[in-house]
Design an enzyme around this catalytic site. Structure first.
Site, mmCIF file in Angstrom:
data_model
loop_
_atom_site.group_PDB
_atom_site.id
_atom_site.type_symbol
_atom_site.label_atom_id
_atom_site.label_comp_id
_atom_site.label_asym_id
_atom_site.label_seq_id
_atom_site.Cartn_x
_atom_site.Cartn_y
_atom_site.Cartn_z
ATOM 1 N N GLU A 8 -0.400 -9.492 -0.323
ATOM 2 C CA GLU A 8 -1.800 -9.817 0.026
ATOM 3 C C GLU A 8 -2.682 -9.846 -1.219
ATOM 4 O O GLU A 8 -3.566 -10.696 -1.359
ATOM 5 C CB GLU A 8 -2.323 -8.796 1.045
ATOM 6 N N GLY A 46 0.766 -5.154 1.091
ATOM 7 C CA GLY A 46 -0.495 -5.248 0.340
ATOM 8 C C GLY A 46 -0.297 -5.908 -1.016
ATOM 9 O O GLY A 46 -1.241 -6.493 -1.566
ATOM 10 N N GLU A 96 5.453 -5.061 6.830
ATOM 11 C CA GLU A 96 4.789 -3.978 7.561
ATOM 12 C C GLU A 96 5.411 -3.723 8.927
ATOM 13 O O GLU A 96 5.470 -2.604 9.401
ATOM 14 C CB GLU A 96 3.284 -4.292 7.735
ATOM 15 N N ALA A 98 0.865 -1.187 0.000
ATOM 16 C CA ALA A 98 0.000 0.000 0.000
ATOM 17 C C ALA A 98 0.897 1.230 0.000
ATOM 18 O O ALA A 98 2.065 1.166 0.397
ATOM 19 C CB ALA A 98 -0.888 -0.023 1.237
#
Ligand code: DAK
Length: 257
Positions: A111, A108, A131, A65
């Site tokens: 993911e 992300g 993260e 992200a």
């Protein structure tokens, strides 16, 4: 659409979605995620499309992200932005979705690859949930999907150290379907997509739903779901065509009906 490029080959019933923010290593900002959700929903409505491939570029599938968009946010800002709804729109895709991953698939990005049904990796692919290194933790399903895909011990190490794993490690962990030379990863994904697109789209949809259900339910419920979908394939012309073609020793012509 700025950050997403969609191309479809109707003849082969395949669509390709390319994440297109190369300078930022395809960091998933909100606009990109919205465009991705919109594109998937459009392709889901398109009966000519049976299989979708999601890819980035050679250097990055997606590096996570967009940290620039998140750095100064408060918990309440994050709640208001409601990324989860956006991610759920992507997760609700109903067609076989193949991730073709080269380079970084982090946070992300990892993911997002795991939301896909299968992953074809180039030998340069690197997967990770880093993260923790920026003081947060996975928020797009990483703690759940990674654990189911690779097991608790490996997921725990990846999530708690943020270390990346190589394509070969990802293969040995069972995270990806196969690893191919970098010049082949998209070709390999298309070849897999073609194989799946030649099957009955109804049977593929129902079977995919049932496999996914195994992640989400206990065995008894999953088996019941599988059985219900199995019976439902008998309501399709493709079931008749497929079985007759076998008995007649010819190639089936699936119409998606
Ligand atoms: N966000 C924003 N920009 C990024 C970025 C990212 N995640 N990753 C890379 N970039 C940008 C860099 O800032 C740089 O931009 P400029 O400085 O040139 O303007 C450019 O891309 C090239 O990056 P580098 O110069 O760093 O390139 P290197 O080859 O040296 O390093 C790297 C590549 C991938 C190792 C490094 O860039 C890196 O560590 N990137 C960050 C990886 C990361 O921490 N990812 C996790 C982010 S957090 C949720 C759903 C999802 C999420 C959360 C909630 N909900 C549904 C609630 C997900 C969270 C995350 O992914």
């Amino acid at each position: 659409m700025d950050f997403i490029k969609v191309t479809s080959s109707y003849e082969e019933h395949i669509a390709l979605i390319e994440l297109n923010r190369p300078k930022e290593l395809n960091a998933l900002n909100l606009q990109l995620m919205q465009e991705l959700a919109d594109s998937l929903e459009t392709l889901n409505q398109d009966e000519n499309v049976r299989v979708i491939i999601l890819t980035g570029n050679e250097k990055a599938f997606a590096a996570g992200a967009d940290i620039k968009q998140m750095a100064e946010k408060s918990a309440i800002d994050m709640l208001r932005i409601d990324q989860l709804t956006l991610w759920n729109r992507i997760r609700n895709n109903g067609k076989p979705l193949i991730a073709a991953v080269s380079g970084f698939a982090l946070g992300g990005g990892c993911e997002l690859a795991m939301i896909c049904d299968m992953i074809i990796a180039s030998e340069t692919a690197k997967f990770g949930q880093p993260e923790i290194r920026i003081g947060v933790m996975p928020g797009g399903g990483g703690t759940q999907r990674l654990t189911r895909a690779v097991g608790k011990a490996r997921a725990m190490e990846m999530v708690l150290t943020g270390k990346f794993i190589s394509a070969d490690e990802a293969l040995s962990y069972g995270l990806v379907n196969r690893v191919v030379p970098v010049e082949m990863y998209l070709y390999e994904a298309v070849s897999l997509a073609k194989d799946i697109a030649s099957m009955s789209p109804i049977a593929a949809r129902l079977a995919r739903e049932a496999v996914n259900r195994s992640f989400e339910t206990h065995l008894d419920e999953g088996l019941q779901f599988e059985r219900k979908n199995y019976y439902l394939t008998y309501a399709s012309g493709d079931q008749k065509e497929g079985m007759r073609a076998f008995l007649e020793k010819r190639k089936p012509d699936f119409k998606g009906e």
